[in-house]
Enzyme design. Structure first.
Site, PDB file in Angstrom:
ATOM      1  N   GLY A  36       0.723  -1.152   0.013  1.00  0.00           N
ATOM      2  CA  GLY A  36       0.009   0.030   0.084  1.00  0.00           C
ATOM      3  C   GLY A  36       0.912   1.205  -0.108  1.00  0.00           C
ATOM      4  O   GLY A  36       0.650   2.300   0.635  1.00  0.00           O
ATOM      5  N   ASP A  76      -1.695  -7.407  -4.893  1.00  0.00           N
ATOM      6  CA  ASP A  76      -2.843  -7.344  -4.284  1.00  0.00           C
ATOM      7  C   ASP A  76      -2.662  -8.017  -2.954  1.00  0.00           C
ATOM      8  O   ASP A  76      -2.873  -9.339  -3.003  1.00  0.00           O
ATOM      9  CB  ASP A  76      -4.223  -8.116  -5.076  1.00  0.00           C
ATOM     10  CG  ASP A  76      -5.495  -7.761  -4.366  1.00  0.00           C
ATOM     11  OD1 ASP A  76      -5.456  -7.587  -3.353  1.00  0.00           O
ATOM     12  OD2 ASP A  76      -6.699  -8.197  -5.279  1.00  0.00           O
ATOM     13  N   ASN A 105       1.192  -2.513   5.206  1.00  0.00           N
ATOM     14  CA  ASN A 105       0.444  -1.410   5.641  1.00  0.00           C
ATOM     15  C   ASN A 105      -0.885  -1.244   4.934  1.00  0.00           C
ATOM     16  O   ASN A 105      -1.759  -0.448   5.366  1.00  0.00           O
ATOM     17  CB  ASN A 105       1.512  -0.124   5.194  1.00  0.00           C
ATOM     18  CG  ASN A 105       0.593   1.406   4.832  1.00  0.00           C
ATOM     19  OD1 ASN A 105       0.219   1.762   5.856  1.00  0.00           O
ATOM     20  ND2 ASN A 105       0.215   1.487   3.489  1.00  0.00           N
ATOM     21  N   TYR A 129     -14.072  -1.836  10.339  1.00  0.00           N
ATOM     22  CA  TYR A 129     -12.678  -1.335  10.327  1.00  0.00           C
ATOM     23  C   TYR A 129     -12.046  -1.798  11.590  1.00  0.00           C
ATOM     24  O   TYR A 129     -10.969  -2.184  11.795  1.00  0.00           O
ATOM     25  CB  TYR A 129     -12.670   0.163   9.677  1.00  0.00           C
ATOM     26  CG  TYR A 129     -11.114   0.840  10.164  1.00  0.00           C
ATOM     27  CD1 TYR A 129     -10.437   0.709   8.719  1.00  0.00           C
ATOM     28  CD2 TYR A 129     -10.978   1.472  10.848  1.00  0.00           C
ATOM     29  CE1 TYR A 129      -9.250   1.065   8.649  1.00  0.00           C
ATOM     30  CE2 TYR A 129      -9.563   1.921  11.043  1.00  0.00           C
ATOM     31  CZ  TYR A 129      -8.677   1.784   9.736  1.00  0.00           C
ATOM     32  OH  TYR A 129      -7.361   2.509   9.867  1.00  0.00           O
ATOM     33  N   LYS A 145      -8.741  -4.036  12.445  1.00  0.00           N
ATOM     34  CA  LYS A 145      -7.678  -3.409  13.061  1.00  0.00           C
ATOM     35  C   LYS A 145      -7.450  -4.260  14.413  1.00  0.00           C
ATOM     36  O   LYS A 145      -6.193  -4.584  14.806  1.00  0.00           O
ATOM     37  CB  LYS A 145      -7.502  -2.125  13.186  1.00  0.00           C
ATOM     38  CG  LYS A 145      -7.631  -1.195  11.718  1.00  0.00           C
ATOM     39  CD  LYS A 145      -6.322  -1.768  11.040  1.00  0.00           C
ATOM     40  CE  LYS A 145      -6.370  -0.843   9.562  1.00  0.00           C
ATOM     41  NZ  LYS A 145      -4.999  -1.237   8.964  1.00  0.00           N
ATOM     42  N   THR A 161      -4.768  10.131  14.658  1.00  0.00           N
ATOM     43  CA  THR A 161      -5.242  10.864  13.672  1.00  0.00           C
ATOM     44  C   THR A 161      -4.077  11.479  12.872  1.00  0.00           C
ATOM     45  O   THR A 161      -3.421  12.459  13.432  1.00  0.00           O
ATOM     46  CB  THR A 161      -6.226  12.068  14.144  1.00  0.00           C
ATOM     47  OG1 THR A 161      -5.859  12.394  15.082  1.00  0.00           O
ATOM     48  CG2 THR A 161      -7.552  11.224  14.406  1.00  0.00           C
ATOM     49  N   ILE A 162      -3.936  10.701  11.625  1.00  0.00           N
ATOM     50  CA  ILE A 162      -2.696  11.322  10.790  1.00  0.00           C
ATOM     51  C   ILE A 162      -3.485  11.807   9.463  1.00  0.00           C
ATOM     52  O   ILE A 162      -4.433  11.588   9.117  1.00  0.00           O
ATOM     53  CB  ILE A 162      -1.870   9.960  10.408  1.00  0.00           C
ATOM     54  CG1 ILE A 162      -1.781   9.234  11.711  1.00  0.00           C
ATOM     55  CG2 ILE A 162      -0.699  10.429   9.679  1.00  0.00           C
ATOM     56  CD1 ILE A 162      -1.016   9.797  12.721  1.00  0.00           C
TER      57      ILE A 162
HETATM   58  N1  LIG Z   1      -4.488   7.869   7.796  1.00  0.00           N
HETATM   59  C1  LIG Z   1      -4.680   7.609   9.170  1.00  0.00           C
HETATM   60  O1  LIG Z   1      -5.098   8.596  10.072  1.00  0.00           O
HETATM   61  C2  LIG Z   1      -4.501   6.099   9.573  1.00  0.00           C
HETATM   62  C3  LIG Z   1      -4.991   5.977  11.129  1.00  0.00           C
HETATM   63  C4  LIG Z   1      -4.681   4.526  11.743  1.00  0.00           C
HETATM   64  C5  LIG Z   1      -4.495   3.625  10.651  1.00  0.00           C
HETATM   65  N2  LIG Z   1      -4.250   4.009   9.141  1.00  0.00           N
HETATM   66  C6  LIG Z   1      -4.067   2.753   8.380  1.00  0.00           C
HETATM   67  O2  LIG Z   1      -2.803   2.939   7.691  1.00  0.00           O
HETATM   68  C7  LIG Z   1      -2.898   2.127   6.402  1.00  0.00           C
HETATM   69  C8  LIG Z   1      -2.581   3.349   5.384  1.00  0.00           C
HETATM   70  O3  LIG Z   1      -3.740   4.322   5.610  1.00  0.00           O
HETATM   71  P1  LIG Z   1      -3.601   5.639   4.250  1.00  0.00           P
HETATM   72  O4  LIG Z   1      -4.235   6.713   5.557  1.00  0.00           O
HETATM   73  O5  LIG Z   1      -2.109   5.938   3.913  1.00  0.00           O
HETATM   74  O6  LIG Z   1      -4.586   5.133   3.362  1.00  0.00           O
HETATM   75  P2  LIG Z   1      -4.410   5.383   1.649  1.00  0.00           P
HETATM   76  O7  LIG Z   1      -5.738   5.187   1.372  1.00  0.00           O
HETATM   77  O8  LIG Z   1      -3.895   6.693   1.357  1.00  0.00           O
HETATM   78  O9  LIG Z   1      -3.620   4.205   1.446  1.00  0.00           O
HETATM   79  C9  LIG Z   1      -3.803   2.561   1.560  1.00  0.00           C
HETATM   80  C10 LIG Z   1      -3.174   1.970   0.258  1.00  0.00           C
HETATM   81  O10 LIG Z   1      -3.398   0.715   0.251  1.00  0.00           O
HETATM   82  C11 LIG Z   1      -3.719   0.468  -1.118  1.00  0.00           C
HETATM   83  N3  LIG Z   1      -4.511  -0.821  -1.208  1.00  0.00           N
HETATM   84  C12 LIG Z   1      -5.862  -0.867  -0.979  1.00  0.00           C
HETATM   85  N4  LIG Z   1      -6.461  -1.938  -1.153  1.00  0.00           N
HETATM   86  C13 LIG Z   1      -5.255  -2.907  -1.494  1.00  0.00           C
HETATM   87  C14 LIG Z   1      -4.721  -4.421  -2.021  1.00  0.00           C
HETATM   88  N5  LIG Z   1      -6.050  -5.269  -1.981  1.00  0.00           N
HETATM   89  N6  LIG Z   1      -3.714  -4.719  -2.270  1.00  0.00           N
HETATM   90  C15 LIG Z   1      -2.682  -4.060  -2.067  1.00  0.00           C
HETATM   91  N7  LIG Z   1      -2.791  -2.505  -1.756  1.00  0.00           N
HETATM   92  C16 LIG Z   1      -4.130  -1.965  -1.544  1.00  0.00           C
HETATM   93  C17 LIG Z   1      -4.380   1.591  -1.601  1.00  0.00           C
HETATM   94  O11 LIG Z   1      -4.125   1.683  -3.062  1.00  0.00           O
HETATM   95  C18 LIG Z   1      -3.560   2.695  -1.032  1.00  0.00           C
HETATM   96  O12 LIG Z   1      -2.476   3.101  -1.947  1.00  0.00           O
HETATM   97  C19 LIG Z   1      -4.265   1.624   6.370  1.00  0.00           C
HETATM   98  O13 LIG Z   1      -3.845   0.379   6.593  1.00  0.00           O
HETATM   99  C20 LIG Z   1      -5.005   2.225   7.381  1.00  0.00           C
HETATM  100  O14 LIG Z   1      -5.990   1.667   8.060  1.00  0.00           O
HETATM  101  C21 LIG Z   1      -4.391   5.229   8.876  1.00  0.00           C
END
Ligand SMILES: NC(=O)c1ccc[n+]([C@@H]2O[C@H](COP(=O)([O-])OP(=O)(O)OC[C@H]3O[C@@H](n4cnc5c(N)ncnc54)[C@H](O)[C@@H]3O)[C@@H](O)[C@H]2O)c1
Length: 256
Positions: A14, A68, A94, A160, A164, A192-193
Site C-alpha cells: 500500500g 493485491d 500497511n 474497520y 484492526k 489521527t494522521i
Molecule cells: N490515515 C490515518 O489517519 C490512519 C490511522 C490509522 C491507521 N491507518 C492505516 O494506515 C494504512 C494506510 O492508510 P492511509 O491513510 O495511508 O490510506 P491510503 O488510502 O492513502 O493508502 C492505502 C493504500 O493501500 C492500497 N490498497 C488498497 N487495497 C489494496 C490491496 N488489496 N492490495 C494492495 N494495496 C491495496 C491503496 O491503493 C492505497 O495506496 C491503512 O492500513 C490504514 O487503515 C491510517
C-alpha cells in the site's frame, strides 16, 4: 537522516499513497539498502512511480511491484522480488481500506472486502515474509499497520475496528510463532494522521477535528512520524521488542 536501517531490504505494501508512501520514503531516509514499493496498482493518488523516484533520488535502490494483498500468490511474488537485493529484512504490511458506510448495518460484501484487505492481507504479508526470513536465516522484522480504531471501538467503523483489532492480536500471535526463529512481529497503531484516508472518509473526517482538539499535542500526526516509528521497529534498535502495538497518536488514547 540516520542509518538505523543500514543494509536492510524493506518491503512496504500500500506504498503508493499516504502512510505507506511516507513509510517507504522514511525507510530510505533511515539508510535502507533497497525499498520495494508495492500497491495494488501503480496509480492510486501519489503513485508508485513518483514514490520509487523519490527514493532513488535519495540514492537508495527502489522497485515498484504490483500486488493485491488479499491474494497470497501476489504476496509470494512480492517477497520474491526482494531477492534481487539479497532478500527481505523488513516487511511492512500497511495496505488497508475504510468503508463509506461502516455502521452496525455494514453490508456483507463490504465487510468481506474490507476483511480481505485489512486482515487477510496482513496475515498473508506476514506469512510470506516470515517464511522467507526463516529460509534465509534472517532476524527479520514484520510490522503490521493497525490503528487506534483497533484499540478502541466506534459505532461508525464497525468492520474497520474489528479488522484492526484483529491485526493487533495477529501481531502478538505471530510474534510467538516466529519468535523462536529470531523474527519479530509488531503492529503500529496510528491516531489521527493527516492523510487523504482521514480527510475523505465520511464520519471519520468530521470526527477528526474533535480528535485533534482532544489530542494532548493538539495537532494531527504527519505521515512521516508514522514512517519514523516503523523505521525504529524495523531496525535493530528495537531488537527486544516483539508482540507490541506501538501507539503513535500524540497521546490521544491516553486521555479519551
Ligand atoms: N490515515 C490515518 O489517519 C490512519 C490511522 C490509522 C491507521 N491507518 C492505516 O494506515 C494504512 C494506510 O492508510 P492511509 O491513510 O495511508 O490510506 P491510503 O488510502 O492513502 O493508502 C492505502 C493504500 O493501500 C492500497 N490498497 C488498497 N487495497 C489494496 C490491496 N488489496 N492490495 C494492495 N494495496 C491495496 C491503496 O491503493 C492505497 O495506496 C491503512 O492500513 C490504514 O487503515 C491510517
Amino acid at each position: 537522516m540516520s542509518d538505523i536501517l543500514n543494509g536492510k531490504v524493506v518491503i512496504v505494501t500500500g506504498a503508493a499513497s499516504g502512510l505507506g508512501r511516507a513509510t517507504a520514503i522514511a525507510a530510505a531516509r533511515h539508510g535502507a539498502k533497497a525499498v520495494i514499493v508495492s500497491d495494488i496498482t501503480e496509480v492510486p493518488r501519489e503513485g508508485g512511480g513518483p514514490t520509487t523516484a523519490e527514493i532513488e533520488g535519495l540514492g537508495v535502490s527502489a522497485r515498484f511491484v504490483a500486488a493485491d494483498v488479499s491474494r497470497r500468490a501476489d504476496i509470494d511474488a512480492l517477497v520474491a522480488a526482494a531477492d534481487e537485493f539479497g532478500g527481505v529484512d523488513v516487511m511492512v504490511a500497511n495496505a488497508g481500506i475504510t468503508l463509506r458506510s461502516d455502521g452496525a448495518d455494514v453490508r456483507e460484501e463490504d465487510y468481506r472486502r474490507l476483511m480481505a484487505v485489512n486482515l487477510d492481507g496482513a496475515l498473508f504479508s506476514a506469512q510470506a515474509a516470515g517464511e522467507r526470513m526463516k529460509a534465509l536465516g534472517r532476524n527479520g522484522s514484520i510490522v503490521l499497520m493497525a490503528s487506534m480504531g483497533g484499540i478502541v471501538g466506534s459505532g461508525m467503523t464497525v468492520a474497520y475496528s474489528t479488522s484492526k483489532g484483529g491485526v493487533v492480536l495477529l501481531a502478538k500471535a505471530l510474534a510467538d510463532a516466529f519468535g523462536p526463529s529470531g523474527i519479530r512481529v509488531n503492529s503500529v497503531s496510528p491516531g489521527t494522521i493527516d492523510t487523504e484516508l482521514l480527510r475523505k472518509t465520511p464520519g471519520v473526517a468530521e470526527a477528526a477535528e474533535g480528535f485533534r482538539q482532544r489530542t494532548p499535542l493538539r495537532r494531527f500526526g504527519q505521515p512521516s512520524e508514522i514512517g519514523d516509528a516503523i523505521a525504529w521497529l524495523g531496525s535493530d534498535l528495537s531488537s527486544y521488542v516483539s508482540g507490541i502495538s506501538l501507539i503513535v497518536d500524540g497521546g490521544l488514547l491516553s486521555v479519551i
